[in-house]
Structure formats: C-alpha cells, structure tokens
Design an enzyme around this catalytic site. Structure first.
Site, PDB file in Angstrom:
ATOM      1  N   ASN A  53       0.827  -1.210   0.000  1.00  0.00           N
ATOM      2  CA  ASN A  53       0.000   0.000   0.000  1.00  0.00           C
ATOM      3  C   ASN A  53       0.859   1.257   0.000  1.00  0.00           C
ATOM      4  OD1 ASN A  53      -2.107  -1.726   0.065  1.00  0.00           O
ATOM      5  ND2 ASN A  53      -2.509  -1.518   2.252  1.00  0.00           N
ATOM      6  N   HIS A 109       5.825  -0.410  -2.737  1.00  0.00           N
ATOM      7  CA  HIS A 109       5.352   0.437  -3.838  1.00  0.00           C
ATOM      8  C   HIS A 109       5.419   1.928  -3.514  1.00  0.00           C
ATOM      9  CE1 HIS A 109       2.957  -3.317  -5.326  1.00  0.00           C
ATOM     10  NE2 HIS A 109       4.235  -3.394  -5.586  1.00  0.00           N
ATOM     11  N   CYS A 141      18.532  13.711  -7.207  1.00  0.00           N
ATOM     12  CA  CYS A 141      19.331  13.166  -6.098  1.00  0.00           C
ATOM     13  C   CYS A 141      18.536  12.184  -5.223  1.00  0.00           C
ATOM     14  CB  CYS A 141      19.898  14.295  -5.251  1.00  0.00           C
ATOM     15  SG  CYS A 141      18.654  15.314  -4.442  1.00  0.00           S
ATOM     16  N   CYS A 185      19.780  19.980  -6.401  1.00  0.00           N
ATOM     17  CA  CYS A 185      20.244  19.523  -7.728  1.00  0.00           C
ATOM     18  C   CYS A 185      19.432  20.094  -8.889  1.00  0.00           C
ATOM     19  CB  CYS A 185      20.275  17.990  -7.782  1.00  0.00           C
ATOM     20  SG  CYS A 185      18.654  17.249  -7.956  1.00  0.00           S
ATOM     21  N   SER A 235      -4.577  -9.836  -2.934  1.00  0.00           N
ATOM     22  CA  SER A 235      -4.989 -10.848  -3.910  1.00  0.00           C
ATOM     23  C   SER A 235      -3.785 -11.697  -4.333  1.00  0.00           C
ATOM     24  CB  SER A 235      -5.589 -10.169  -5.144  1.00  0.00           C
ATOM     25  OG  SER A 235      -4.624  -9.336  -5.740  1.00  0.00           O
TER      26      SER A 235
HETATM   27  P1  NAD Z   1      -6.054  -6.199  -4.497  1.00  0.00           P
HETATM   28  O1  NAD Z   1      -7.049  -5.089  -4.645  1.00  0.00           O
HETATM   29  O2  NAD Z   1      -5.597  -6.906  -5.711  1.00  0.00           O
HETATM   30  O3  NAD Z   1      -6.678  -7.298  -3.516  1.00  0.00           O
HETATM   31  C1  NAD Z   1      -7.277  -6.938  -2.302  1.00  0.00           C
HETATM   32  C2  NAD Z   1      -7.512  -8.210  -1.506  1.00  0.00           C
HETATM   33  O4  NAD Z   1      -8.044  -7.832  -0.246  1.00  0.00           O
HETATM   34  C3  NAD Z   1      -8.515  -9.170  -2.156  1.00  0.00           C
HETATM   35  O5  NAD Z   1      -7.961 -10.479  -2.108  1.00  0.00           O
HETATM   36  C4  NAD Z   1      -9.767  -9.069  -1.276  1.00  0.00           C
HETATM   37  O6  NAD Z   1     -10.465 -10.291  -1.188  1.00  0.00           O
HETATM   38  C5  NAD Z   1      -9.167  -8.673   0.059  1.00  0.00           C
HETATM   39  N1  NAD Z   1     -10.034  -7.866   0.930  1.00  0.00           N
HETATM   40  C6  NAD Z   1     -10.959  -6.949   0.596  1.00  0.00           C
HETATM   41  N2  NAD Z   1     -11.494  -6.367   1.675  1.00  0.00           N
HETATM   42  C7  NAD Z   1     -10.866  -6.925   2.734  1.00  0.00           C
HETATM   43  C8  NAD Z   1     -10.981  -6.735   4.131  1.00  0.00           C
HETATM   44  N3  NAD Z   1     -11.827  -5.842   4.660  1.00  0.00           N
HETATM   45  N4  NAD Z   1     -10.207  -7.489   4.932  1.00  0.00           N
HETATM   46  C9  NAD Z   1      -9.338  -8.422   4.414  1.00  0.00           C
HETATM   47  N5  NAD Z   1      -9.189  -8.626   3.094  1.00  0.00           N
HETATM   48  C10 NAD Z   1      -9.950  -7.894   2.278  1.00  0.00           C
HETATM   49  O7  NAD Z   1      -4.852  -5.616  -3.653  1.00  0.00           O
HETATM   50  P2  NAD Z   1      -3.288  -5.954  -3.668  1.00  0.00           P
HETATM   51  O8  NAD Z   1      -3.082  -7.411  -3.639  1.00  0.00           O
HETATM   52  O9  NAD Z   1      -2.696  -5.118  -2.589  1.00  0.00           O
HETATM   53  O10 NAD Z   1      -2.764  -5.422  -5.072  1.00  0.00           O
HETATM   54  C11 NAD Z   1      -3.156  -4.107  -5.490  1.00  0.00           C
HETATM   55  C12 NAD Z   1      -2.075  -3.194  -5.943  1.00  0.00           C
HETATM   56  O11 NAD Z   1      -2.612  -1.850  -6.040  1.00  0.00           O
HETATM   57  C13 NAD Z   1      -0.944  -3.099  -4.962  1.00  0.00           C
HETATM   58  O12 NAD Z   1       0.173  -3.160  -5.742  1.00  0.00           O
HETATM   59  C14 NAD Z   1      -1.067  -1.719  -4.300  1.00  0.00           C
HETATM   60  O13 NAD Z   1       0.159  -1.031  -4.429  1.00  0.00           O
HETATM   61  C15 NAD Z   1      -2.057  -0.939  -5.111  1.00  0.00           C
HETATM   62  N6  NAD Z   1      -3.151  -0.357  -4.275  1.00  0.00           N
HETATM   63  C16 NAD Z   1      -2.866   0.229  -3.070  1.00  0.00           C
HETATM   64  C17 NAD Z   1      -3.899   0.738  -2.278  1.00  0.00           C
HETATM   65  C18 NAD Z   1      -3.579   1.411  -0.942  1.00  0.00           C
HETATM   66  O14 NAD Z   1      -2.507   1.984  -0.802  1.00  0.00           O
HETATM   67  N7  NAD Z   1      -4.466   1.324   0.043  1.00  0.00           N
HETATM   68  C19 NAD Z   1      -5.213   0.639  -2.702  1.00  0.00           C
HETATM   69  C20 NAD Z   1      -5.466   0.045  -3.956  1.00  0.00           C
HETATM   70  C21 NAD Z   1      -4.422  -0.447  -4.737  1.00  0.00           C
HETATM   71 ZN    ZN Z   2      17.665  16.784  -5.852  1.00  0.00          ZN
END
Ligand code: NAD
Ligand code: ZN
Length: 274
Positions: A110, A127, A138, A180, A219
């Site tokens: 996240n 990420h 820099c 920079c 996921s």
């Molecule tokens: P994903 O959206 O692919 O999967 C989310 C997972 O969480 C699913 O398997 C779902 O079943 C589960 N889920 C949903 N609600 C839940 C809950 N309340 N409790 C427990 N599980 C729950 O997410 P991912 O695997 O993190 O991949 C998404 C990509 O997108 C990542 O690379 C991330 O960097 C980015 N992203 C980040 C954020 C954030 O910063 N909050 C939000 C969306 C996407």
């Molecule tokens: Zn710089």
C-alpha cells in the site's frame, strides 16, 4: 460479539506466533475499511480511471497534454481518498503487535501511509508512499503532509479549467530541488517502474528470518510482491492468510482465516498480547 477466529485457528496462532518472529505482508484489503478502494474488483477510483493510463507516467503526461481537466479531477479524487483515510483496527492491531515484540516488520504494497499513522515503525514499502515526494535527480525525499495534499487537491479543483494554472499548482507542490535542480515527483512505483532495490532486499531479509508470515488483504496477483510468500515458505515459514475471499496463494497457506481485517486482526492481537 461472536469471534470470527475459530478455536482451531486460535490454537494454531498461539502455537506458531507466540515467542516467534512474525512478519506481516499487507495489501489493499487492509485499508478497505479505512475507505480506500481496492485495486482489483475495480470499486471506486479504478472503475472511474483506467489504471493503464492513470497509474503510468506516460499515461498521466498524455492526459495532462490532451485533457488537463481530467488529470486535475483524477489527482483531486486520488488525494481526497488518501487525506481523508484514517487507520482502522487492523492497522492499529499490527502496531500493537509490533510494540509487543511479536510482529517484527510490516511489508506493505500500500501507498497510503496508514501503517505509519497507526504507529507501526518497521514498515517496508514495496510500492512507495503517496504522502512523500522524491527528487528525480538526487532521490532526496520529503513528507507530503495530508494537509498539504488536501490544499493541493482543492487548488487543482478550483483551477481545473486552465492548463497554465494547473501547471502552476502542480509546480508549487512538486517543486524543483534546491540542491540539484531536478523536479520532485510523487514517491510511488507506477505501473512499469522498478521497485526500490533497498525495500525489496529489506523484505527478503525479513522473510528469510521469520517463523510466520501473516498475509493480510492481498490478492497476491501483483509481482514481485506476490512471490514473497513463496520465498518465505521455502525458507520454512508458516503462512497465515487473512482475507475476505481467496487469494492466488490460498492453496499453499498453512491457515486461511476468512474475515475482515478490521475484525480479525484485533482478535489475533487479543490472543497474542494477552
Ligand atoms: P487487491 O485489490 O488486488 O486485492 C485486495 C484483496 O483484499 C482481495 O484479495 C480481497 O479479497 C481482500 N479484501 C478486501 N477487503 C478486505 C478486508 N476488509 N479485509 C481483508 N481482506 C480484504 O490488492 P493488492 O493485492 O494489494 O494489489 C493491489 C495493488 O494496487 C498493490 O500493488 C497496491 O500497491 C495498489 N493499491 C494500493 C492501495 C492502498 O494503498 N491502500 C489501494 C489500492 C491499490
Ligand atoms: Zn535533488
């Protein structure tokens, strides 16, 4: 309220996590109860904005050139979600487990800064972090405080009609580096960009030593993050998953707990911090 965790799961957690080295891997699901939409399932933000465009640098630049108002709307919507979000009981439970010496680190996919806001200190951000900016030259970083991102989002909304005004607002919040001269950008890994070697090797180091990897709300479809549980298992760790559904690696987990992270993690903390 009835506990989500079965007695059998509770026993497994007690047996493997007490006095053990536990590392946690989190994904978008842990922040869902804080109001941040998931990536998969395309709820909210990513239903409205195609990630192949809005989560890539080339895409963002071309939207700005061709439809600057859409870019302003996207940045407004994106930061509105982030600055309003607050840690939920899943984030605070992980921070409590770290203070209790049980969770050694949180490896997160996240970018929302909610683990740190909840009090977790050992956070590995695969990420990046949308509430931080990084110099393109820099690589120096600065916090991009929630208040500042809110101020920027509101200014973008007000000046949506003019490309020049938008450019002025963006240049103010993503300025040139005093050292920079390069431009600052948001410190996240966009689609097609490489992950930070430092963060990735810190993650592998943690996984090589852990007894248990607790996987929450992912996921496990996005690589290389999705490969981390395989590595940990190979090194001998038990895998415990907390998810409202199944993930790509549920089959190889030693225990899968179905439920909302905001309910399950306080129960786990209750079992281990007692
Ligand atoms: P994903 O959206 O692919 O999967 C989310 C997972 O969480 C699913 O398997 C779902 O079943 C589960 N889920 C949903 N609600 C839940 C809950 N309340 N409790 C427990 N599980 C729950 O997410 P991912 O695997 O993190 O991949 C998404 C990509 O997108 C990542 O690379 C991330 O960097 C980015 N992203 C980040 C954020 C954030 O910063 N909050 C939000 C969306 C996407
Ligand atoms: Zn710089």
């Amino acid at each position: 309220m009835r506990a989500i965790i079965s007695r059998q799961a509770g026993d497994f957690i007690r047996q493997h996590c007490k006095d053990a080295n536990v590392v946690c891997l989190t994904g978008a699901g842990i922040s869902y109860e804080s109001g941040i939409p998931l990536f998969r399932g395309k709820s909210g933000l990513w239903e409205k904005y195609d990630p192949d465009v809005y989560a890539t640098m080339d895409g963002l630049i071309s939207v700005f050139r061709q439809r600057h108002g859409d870019l302003a709307k996207f940045v407004f919507d994106f930061y509105s979600l982030l600055y309003k979000a607050r840690p939920n009981p899943a984030h605070t439970s992980l921070a409590a487990l770290e203070s209790a010496g049980i969770v050694r680190s949180v490896i997160t996919q996240n970018i929302d800064n909610l683990h740190q806001e909840a009090g977790s200190r050992a956070v590995i951000e695969l990420h990046g972090n949308a509430l931080r900016i990084r110099c393109l030259g820099c690589r120096k970083t600065f916090k991009f405080e929630k208040e500042r991102s809110k101020e920027m989002a509101e200014l973008l909304k007000k000046n949506m009609g003019s490309r020049m005004k938008l450019l002025k607002v963006l240049s103010r919040y993503f300025p040139r580096c005093k050292d920079c001269g390069s431009r600052f950008r948001i410190d996240i890994v966009l689609f097609g960009e490489a992950l930070s070697e430092n963060e990735l090797s810190a993650a592998y180091e943690q996984l090589a030593q852990c007894d248990v990897l607790l996987i929450v709300g992912s996921s496990l479809l996005v690589y290389p993050a999705a490969g981390l549980p395989l590595y940990a298992k190979d090194k001998g760790a038990k895998l415990i998953e907390v998810n409202t559904g199944i993930s790509a690696l549920s089959d190889i987990c030693d225990y899968s707990i179905m439920g909302k992270a905001g309910i399950v993690l306080p129960e786990i903390a209750g079992i281990l911090c007692r």
